[in-house]
Structure formats: C-alpha cells, structure tokens
Scaffold this motif. Structure first.
Motif, PDB file in Angstrom:
ATOM      1  N   ILE A  46       0.849  -1.185   0.000  1.00 35.92           N
ATOM      2  CA  ILE A  46       0.000   0.000   0.000  1.00 35.92           C
ATOM      3  C   ILE A  46       0.892   1.245   0.000  1.00 35.92           C
ATOM      4  O   ILE A  46       1.911   1.294   0.680  1.00 35.92           O
ATOM      5  N   GLU A  47       0.493   2.251  -0.754  1.00 33.55           N
ATOM      6  CA  GLU A  47       1.228   3.521  -0.765  1.00 33.55           C
ATOM      7  C   GLU A  47       1.345   4.050   0.667  1.00 33.55           C
ATOM      8  O   GLU A  47       0.424   3.873   1.473  1.00 33.55           O
ATOM      9  N   PRO A  48       2.450   4.703   1.001  1.00 35.80           N
ATOM     10  CA  PRO A  48       2.595   5.257   2.349  1.00 35.80           C
ATOM     11  C   PRO A  48       1.422   6.155   2.719  1.00 35.80           C
ATOM     12  O   PRO A  48       0.899   6.887   1.876  1.00 35.80           O
ATOM     13  N   TYR A  49       1.024   6.063   3.973  1.00 33.05           N
ATOM     14  CA  TYR A  49      -0.104   6.840   4.485  1.00 33.05           C
ATOM     15  C   TYR A  49       0.110   7.099   5.972  1.00 33.05           C
ATOM     16  O   TYR A  49       0.912   6.423   6.619  1.00 33.05           O
ATOM     17  N   THR A  50      -0.599   8.080   6.479  1.00 29.16           N
ATOM     18  CA  THR A  50      -0.523   8.397   7.902  1.00 29.16           C
ATOM     19  C   THR A  50      -1.717   7.756   8.595  1.00 29.16           C
ATOM     20  O   THR A  50      -2.844   7.846   8.112  1.00 29.16           O
ATOM     21  N   TYR A  51      -1.450   7.114   9.729  1.00 29.00           N
ATOM     22  CA  TYR A  51      -2.495   6.403  10.469  1.00 29.00           C
ATOM     23  C   TYR A  51      -2.226   6.589  11.959  1.00 29.00           C
ATOM     24  O   TYR A  51      -1.069   6.603  12.383  1.00 29.00           O
ATOM     25  N   GLU A  52      -3.265   6.711  12.728  1.00 33.84           N
ATOM     26  CA  GLU A  52      -3.091   6.876  14.169  1.00 33.84           C
ATOM     27  C   GLU A  52      -2.957   5.520  14.839  1.00 33.84           C
ATOM     28  O   GLU A  52      -3.827   4.658  14.705  1.00 33.84           O
ATOM     29  N   VAL A  53      -1.842   5.343  15.539  1.00 36.66           N
ATOM     30  CA  VAL A  53      -1.586   4.132  16.310  1.00 36.66           C
ATOM     31  C   VAL A  53      -1.298   4.566  17.736  1.00 36.66           C
ATOM     32  O   VAL A  53      -0.343   5.294  17.991  1.00 36.66           O
ATOM     33  N   ASP A  54      -2.128   4.145  18.666  1.00 35.43           N
ATOM     34  CA  ASP A  54      -1.980   4.502  20.086  1.00 35.43           C
ATOM     35  C   ASP A  54      -1.824   5.998  20.293  1.00 35.43           C
ATOM     36  O   ASP A  54      -0.942   6.465  21.012  1.00 35.43           O
ATOM     37  N   GLY A  55      -2.651   6.782  19.604  1.00 39.77           N
ATOM     38  CA  GLY A  55      -2.673   8.221  19.786  1.00 39.77           C
ATOM     39  C   GLY A  55      -1.584   8.976  19.053  1.00 39.77           C
ATOM     40  O   GLY A  55      -1.471  10.185  19.180  1.00 39.77           O
ATOM     41  N   GLU A  56      -0.766   8.285  18.260  1.00 37.69           N
ATOM     42  CA  GLU A  56       0.329   8.927  17.539  1.00 37.69           C
ATOM     43  C   GLU A  56       0.107   8.766  16.034  1.00 37.69           C
ATOM     44  O   GLU A  56      -0.219   7.675  15.556  1.00 37.69           O
ATOM     45  N   GLN A  57       0.274   9.864  15.275  1.00 33.41           N
ATOM     46  CA  GLN A  57       0.189   9.800  13.822  1.00 33.41           C
ATOM     47  C   GLN A  57       1.489   9.202  13.288  1.00 33.41           C
ATOM     48  O   GLN A  57       2.571   9.708  13.573  1.00 33.41           O
ATOM     49  N   VAL A  58       1.372   8.116  12.526  1.00 29.98           N
ATOM     50  CA  VAL A  58       2.532   7.368  12.059  1.00 29.98           C
ATOM     51  C   VAL A  58       2.482   7.234  10.541  1.00 29.98           C
ATOM     52  O   VAL A  58       1.445   6.848   9.992  1.00 29.98           O
ATOM     53  N   LEU A  59       3.585   7.566   9.851  1.00 27.43           N
ATOM     54  CA  LEU A  59       3.690   7.299   8.419  1.00 27.43           C
ATOM     55  C   LEU A  59       4.074   5.834   8.279  1.00 27.43           C
ATOM     56  O   LEU A  59       5.055   5.379   8.870  1.00 27.43           O
ATOM     57  N   MET A  60       3.272   5.096   7.505  1.00 31.06           N
ATOM     58  CA  MET A  60       3.507   3.660   7.385  1.00 31.06           C
ATOM     59  C   MET A  60       3.099   3.164   6.011  1.00 31.06           C
ATOM     60  O   MET A  60       2.500   3.896   5.219  1.00 31.06           O
ATOM     61  N   GLY A 120       6.142  11.948   2.813  1.00 31.29           N
ATOM     62  CA  GLY A 120       4.712  11.715   2.647  1.00 31.29           C
ATOM     63  C   GLY A 120       4.082  12.574   1.562  1.00 31.29           C
ATOM     64  O   GLY A 120       2.901  12.432   1.266  1.00 31.29           O
ATOM     65  N   LYS A 121       4.881  13.463   0.961  1.00 28.50           N
ATOM     66  CA  LYS A 121       4.367  14.329  -0.109  1.00 28.50           C
ATOM     67  C   LYS A 121       4.791  13.800  -1.472  1.00 28.50           C
ATOM     68  O   LYS A 121       5.778  13.075  -1.591  1.00 28.50           O
ATOM     69  N   LYS A 122       4.079  14.220  -2.501  1.00 29.95           N
ATOM     70  CA  LYS A 122       4.429  13.860  -3.879  1.00 29.95           C
ATOM     71  C   LYS A 122       5.784  14.495  -4.214  1.00 29.95           C
ATOM     72  O   LYS A 122       5.955  15.703  -4.064  1.00 29.95           O
ATOM     73  N   ALA A 123       6.721  13.691  -4.673  1.00 28.06           N
ATOM     74  CA  ALA A 123       8.063  14.185  -4.993  1.00 28.06           C
ATOM     75  C   ALA A 123       8.008  15.235  -6.103  1.00 28.06           C
ATOM     76  O   ALA A 123       8.751  16.212  -6.065  1.00 28.06           O
ATOM     77  N   ALA A 124       7.114  15.052  -7.058  1.00 28.35           N
ATOM     78  CA  ALA A 124       6.997  16.011  -8.161  1.00 28.35           C
ATOM     79  C   ALA A 124       6.552  17.382  -7.662  1.00 28.35           C
ATOM     80  O   ALA A 124       6.950  18.409  -8.214  1.00 28.35           O
ATOM     81  N   GLU A 125       5.748  17.417  -6.601  1.00 32.95           N
ATOM     82  CA  GLU A 125       5.264  18.695  -6.058  1.00 32.95           C
ATOM     83  C   GLU A 125       6.349  19.454  -5.307  1.00 32.95           C
ATOM     84  O   GLU A 125       6.212  20.639  -5.068  1.00 32.95           O
ATOM     85  N   THR A 126       7.416  18.771  -4.925  1.00 38.50           N
ATOM     86  CA  THR A 126       8.516  19.430  -4.219  1.00 38.50           C
ATOM     87  C   THR A 126       9.617  19.855  -5.187  1.00 38.50           C
ATOM     88  O   THR A 126      10.621  20.398  -4.764  1.00 38.50           O
ATOM     89  N   GLY A 127       9.436  19.559  -6.482  1.00 37.02           N
ATOM     90  CA  GLY A 127      10.394  19.996  -7.488  1.00 37.02           C
ATOM     91  C   GLY A 127      11.279  18.905  -8.052  1.00 37.02           C
ATOM     92  O   GLY A 127      12.129  19.188  -8.897  1.00 37.02           O
ATOM     93  N   LEU A 128      11.115  17.651  -7.626  1.00 34.21           N
ATOM     94  CA  LEU A 128      11.912  16.581  -8.215  1.00 34.21           C
ATOM     95  C   LEU A 128      11.493  16.434  -9.678  1.00 34.21           C
ATOM     96  O   LEU A 128      10.297  16.364  -9.985  1.00 34.21           O
ATOM     97  N   ALA A 129      12.453  16.413 -10.570  1.00 28.98           N
ATOM     98  CA  ALA A 129      12.191  16.392 -12.013  1.00 28.98           C
ATOM     99  C   ALA A 129      11.297  15.218 -12.407  1.00 28.98           C
ATOM    100  O   ALA A 129      11.439  14.111 -11.880  1.00 28.98           O
ATOM    101  N   LYS A 130      10.416  15.478 -13.368  1.00 31.34           N
ATOM    102  CA  LYS A 130       9.451  14.482 -13.824  1.00 31.34           C
ATOM    103  C   LYS A 130      10.142  13.204 -14.293  1.00 31.34           C
ATOM    104  O   LYS A 130       9.675  12.099 -13.993  1.00 31.34           O
TER     105      LYS A 130
END
Length: 181
Positions: A46-60, A120-130
């Motif tokens: 699954i594509e990386p996503y943020t999910y709350e585990v035991d009250g903490e937001q975790v990228l997984m 967690g952001k799209k690399a293209a939106e941060t300026g990484l070349a297409k």
C-alpha cells in the motif's frame, strides 16, 4: 455487524500489545489494505499513508496478501511497517561524502528525504524532475547528469529500484551527488 473479525494488533508506546477492531475495510481508501489484495489476487504494498496508532500519527505502509482456502478468497493477512526507520537509515547516507539519498514510493511519494517536511508528499510537487519521478515509479536504474537540486546546486542523480519481496510495485532509491564532487 458484518460477521467478520478484523483485528489490528500494535505494540504500544511502553511495549505492551494493543488490540482494536478495524471497521472500514469495505471503504475505498481506508480499506485498501483489504480491498486491493482481494481484487488483485496477489500481495500488495500500500502507498505510504498516515495512520493513528496509540494516539500517535505514524507514516507507514502495509504489506498485505490475500488468504485463500481451496482456491477461494477467505480474507487478508498483512503487516504495517512504520517508515521512520527508513528515514533514519537514509539520513545517515552520504554518498561520496557530500551526496544524499531519498526513497520514493511507486506512487511518487517521498518515503525518506533530507527534507523532513517533504516526507509523505508527492516528490513532483517538491520539485523533483518528472523524468526522475517517472524512472522511480517504473523501477528503472537510470543516471541523470547535469541537473539542479532544490538549492540550485548542479548535481548528478541516479535511481535504482527497491524490490519488495513478492510485491509488483517497486520503490526507488534516488541518489544525489553534487556535480563538482
């Protein structure tokens, strides 16, 4: 209410095992961990996503696989992987002394970057070349000479696939080294 038991076990902040029941497995997005391997009939990362585990937001990410009994779908098994360890490993990598490394998911998201706010952001939106994002998403080994990084420094970049065992969607390592080096 559905007659299905979908347990979620996690290690809590103090090491104890916690248990909750998941309820959104039939919904697109929230239930991708269940729906995607069921529809595909093979393991899915699954594509990386943020999910709350035991009250903490975790990228997984979730590595999930369909369970079959006598050739018939019976459920889904899987494991969630916190991606903070990938970030820590990549942060210490300094190719040729002053280069840096990033990891990009098959969907083009930063899993690890020297810029913490890009994770967690799209690399293209941060300026990484297409062309680099495309190579990463396709799992290609490629070298990109004469580029510029986010600071305007002339750099050479290279991509290499990370094949997750049993998964058909590669992630990629993007290595950047100043051209002067």
């Amino acid at each position: 209410a559905t007659g299905r038991y979908v347990p979620y076990f996690a290690r809590g902040k103090t090491g104890e095992i916690t248990h909750t029941a998941l309820t959104d497995y039939e919904k697109q997005g929230a239930g991708d961990y269940y729906q995607l391997p069921k529809a595909a009939g093979h393991p899915v990362a699954i594509e990386p996503y943020t999910y709350e585990v035991d009250g903490e937001q975790v990228l997984m990410t979730s590595m999930t696989f369909p369970l079959t009994v006598h050739g018939r779908f019976a459920g889904v098994g899987g494991v969630d992987l916190k991606l903070s360890s990938v970030r820590e490993l990549v942060a210490s990598a300094k190719p040729l002394g002053d280069g840096y490394v990033a990891v990009v998911s098959n969907g083009g998201l930063y899993v690890a970057s020297r810029h913490a706010d890009w994770i967690g952001k799209k690399a293209a939106e941060t300026g990484l070349a297409k062309e680099i994002v495309d190579a990463a998403q396709q799992g290609k080994e490629e070298i990109f000479p004469t580029m510029q990084d986010s600071t305007g420094t002339a750099v050479v970049r290279a991509t290499a696939p990370i094949m997750l065992d049993g998964m058909s969607t590669p992630w990629s390592v993007v290595v950047t080294v100043p051209e002067a080096t």
